[in-house]
Design an enzyme around this catalytic site. Sequence first.
Site, PDB file in Angstrom:
ATOM      1  N   SER A 188      50.635  22.763  44.815  1.00 44.09           N
ATOM      2  CA  SER A 188      49.191  23.258  45.943  1.00 44.09           C
ATOM      3  C   SER A 188      49.554  21.858  46.888  1.00 44.09           C
ATOM      4  O   SER A 188      50.331  21.781  46.880  1.00 44.09           O
ATOM      5  CB  SER A 188      48.804  23.875  44.765  1.00 44.09           C
ATOM      6  OG  SER A 188      47.979  24.753  46.454  1.00 44.09           O
ATOM      7  N   ASP A 191      51.235  34.973  43.161  1.00 45.82           N
ATOM      8  CA  ASP A 191      49.976  33.659  43.475  1.00 45.82           C
ATOM      9  C   ASP A 191      49.509  34.717  44.648  1.00 45.82           C
ATOM     10  O   ASP A 191      49.576  35.030  45.352  1.00 45.82           O
ATOM     11  CB  ASP A 191      51.035  32.825  43.891  1.00 45.82           C
ATOM     12  CG  ASP A 191      50.225  31.696  44.579  1.00 45.82           C
ATOM     13  OD1 ASP A 191      49.035  32.105  44.930  1.00 45.82           O
ATOM     14  OD2 ASP A 191      50.928  30.383  44.489  1.00 45.82           O
ATOM     15  N   HIS A 203      49.565  31.710  40.531  1.00 50.04           N
ATOM     16  CA  HIS A 203      49.165  30.083  40.967  1.00 50.04           C
ATOM     17  C   HIS A 203      48.926  29.288  40.109  1.00 50.04           C
ATOM     18  O   HIS A 203      49.158  27.647  39.955  1.00 50.04           O
ATOM     19  CB  HIS A 203      47.757  29.722  42.328  1.00 50.04           C
ATOM     20  CG  HIS A 203      48.024  28.831  43.270  1.00 50.04           C
ATOM     21  ND1 HIS A 203      49.284  28.689  43.481  1.00 50.04           N
ATOM     22  CD2 HIS A 203      47.856  27.420  43.043  1.00 50.04           C
ATOM     23  CE1 HIS A 203      49.073  27.696  44.530  1.00 50.04           C
ATOM     24  NE2 HIS A 203      47.821  26.839  43.993  1.00 50.04           N
TER      25      HIS A 203
HETATM   26  N1  LIG Z   1      37.718  26.606  42.359  1.00 52.08           N
HETATM   27  C1  LIG Z   1      38.867  27.731  43.528  1.00 52.08           C
HETATM   28  C2  LIG Z   1      40.710  26.928  42.631  1.00 52.08           C
HETATM   29  C3  LIG Z   1      41.125  26.537  42.616  1.00 52.08           C
HETATM   30  C4  LIG Z   1      42.562  25.869  42.480  1.00 52.08           C
HETATM   31  O1  LIG Z   1      43.471  27.143  42.302  1.00 52.08           O
HETATM   32  N2  LIG Z   1      43.191  25.553  42.055  1.00 52.08           N
HETATM   33  C5  LIG Z   1      44.416  24.878  41.578  1.00 52.08           C
HETATM   34  C6  LIG Z   1      45.543  23.848  42.719  1.00 52.08           C
HETATM   35  S1  LIG Z   1      45.282  25.118  44.448  1.00 52.08           S
HETATM   36  C7  LIG Z   1      46.117  24.440  45.812  1.00 52.08           C
HETATM   37  O2  LIG Z   1      45.696  23.067  45.698  1.00 52.08           O
HETATM   38  C8  LIG Z   1      44.814  24.087  40.837  1.00 52.08           C
HETATM   39  O3  LIG Z   1      45.948  23.716  40.329  1.00 52.08           O
HETATM   40  N3  LIG Z   1      43.535  23.872  39.634  1.00 52.08           N
HETATM   41  C9  LIG Z   1      43.734  23.315  38.743  1.00 52.08           C
HETATM   42  C10 LIG Z   1      43.897  24.343  37.251  1.00 52.08           C
HETATM   43  O4  LIG Z   1      43.328  23.594  35.884  1.00 52.08           O
HETATM   44  O5  LIG Z   1      44.424  25.583  37.101  1.00 52.08           O
HETATM   45  C11 LIG Z   1      38.769  28.670  43.565  1.00 52.08           C
HETATM   46  O6  LIG Z   1      37.555  29.240  42.334  1.00 52.08           O
HETATM   47  O7  LIG Z   1      39.529  30.328  44.150  1.00 52.08           O
END
Ligand SMILES: N[C@@H](CCC(=O)N[C@@H](CSC=O)C(=O)NCC(=O)O)C(=O)O
Length: 282
Positions: free
Chosen positions: A150, A227, A260
């Site tokens: 991402s 995603d 995702h």
């Molecule tokens: N808090 C957000 C969601 C944040 C999210 O999905 N972060 C991803 C990376 S997004 C792009 O860089 C991630 O890798 N999160 C870490 C995990 O442990 O999944 C929301 O509320 O939508």
Amino acid sequence: MAAVETISEQQCFGGVQGFYSHVSEACGGPMRFAVYLPPKATQGPVPVLWFLAGLTCTAETFTIKAGAQRVAAELGLALVMPDTSPRDTGIEGATGDWEFGEGAGFYLDATEAPWRERFRMYSYVVDELPRVVAGRFPLDMGRQGIFGHSMGGHGALTLALRNPGRYRSLSAFAPIVAPASVPWGEKAFPRYLGDDRKAWARYDATALVADGARFAGTILIDQGEADGFLVNQLQPQRFEAACEDAGQPLALRMRPGYDHSYYFIQTFVEEHLRHHAEILCA
Ligand SMILES: N[C@@H](CCC(=O)N[C@@H](CSC=O)C(=O)NCC(=O)O)C(=O)O
């Protein structure tokens, strides 16, 4: 160069998973990072694979959630996982918004006040942290690869495209391929980089390829079709079109049903590690 402090070290698949901290010159304060050393590192320097994580992540996220160590141990690859931004900056507005500030450094060097003193993740990952880890661990810095997820996929693509020869292998999971043209970048880039879109283009993989930057090899990208960020933020077809126009080899694999999350990363991380090892360990 400031000393590296060990936070923790634990045996993992015959190697060592460690978490470390040091005082960063580039980011003007303490930074944490993680390193996995495979068993082979006891015999001499091993190839290095950098993983850049996404929005909201830390050095722990990929390290704990991806399940990469078993295969890295088998292949003899070291893994280095930097944090995604400086922390505890005290800058007003640096916390409280998961898309900007701490946890959202976008792997760029900010030029705008007040961010430019601390938010220098490009210099940190390209220049400073490689010197730090090379001085502390048995790493073969002539054999480096990079991947990310991402925002970290954007980081991997832009760092490799801007530093030809540095990284021999390159891949990404669900990268932000055109940040200058999607809401995440349109929100963060003016605050970090100002209003001049030419400055944004230096941190936009699609624009870099269109402007002549090349990676000497095939770029591997996996993207989940389920995603939730695919349509608004990721848009891999923009990068695919730029690569096709430029003759840049790209293997973009659309994965039906995957979202995702780190379940998607867990599913395909072995294929990415083997892709990097084929190049780095040849
Ligand atoms: N808090 C957000 C969601 C944040 C999210 O999905 N972060 C991803 C990376 S997004 C792009 O860089 C991630 O890798 N999160 C870490 C995990 O442990 O999944 C929301 O509320 O939508």
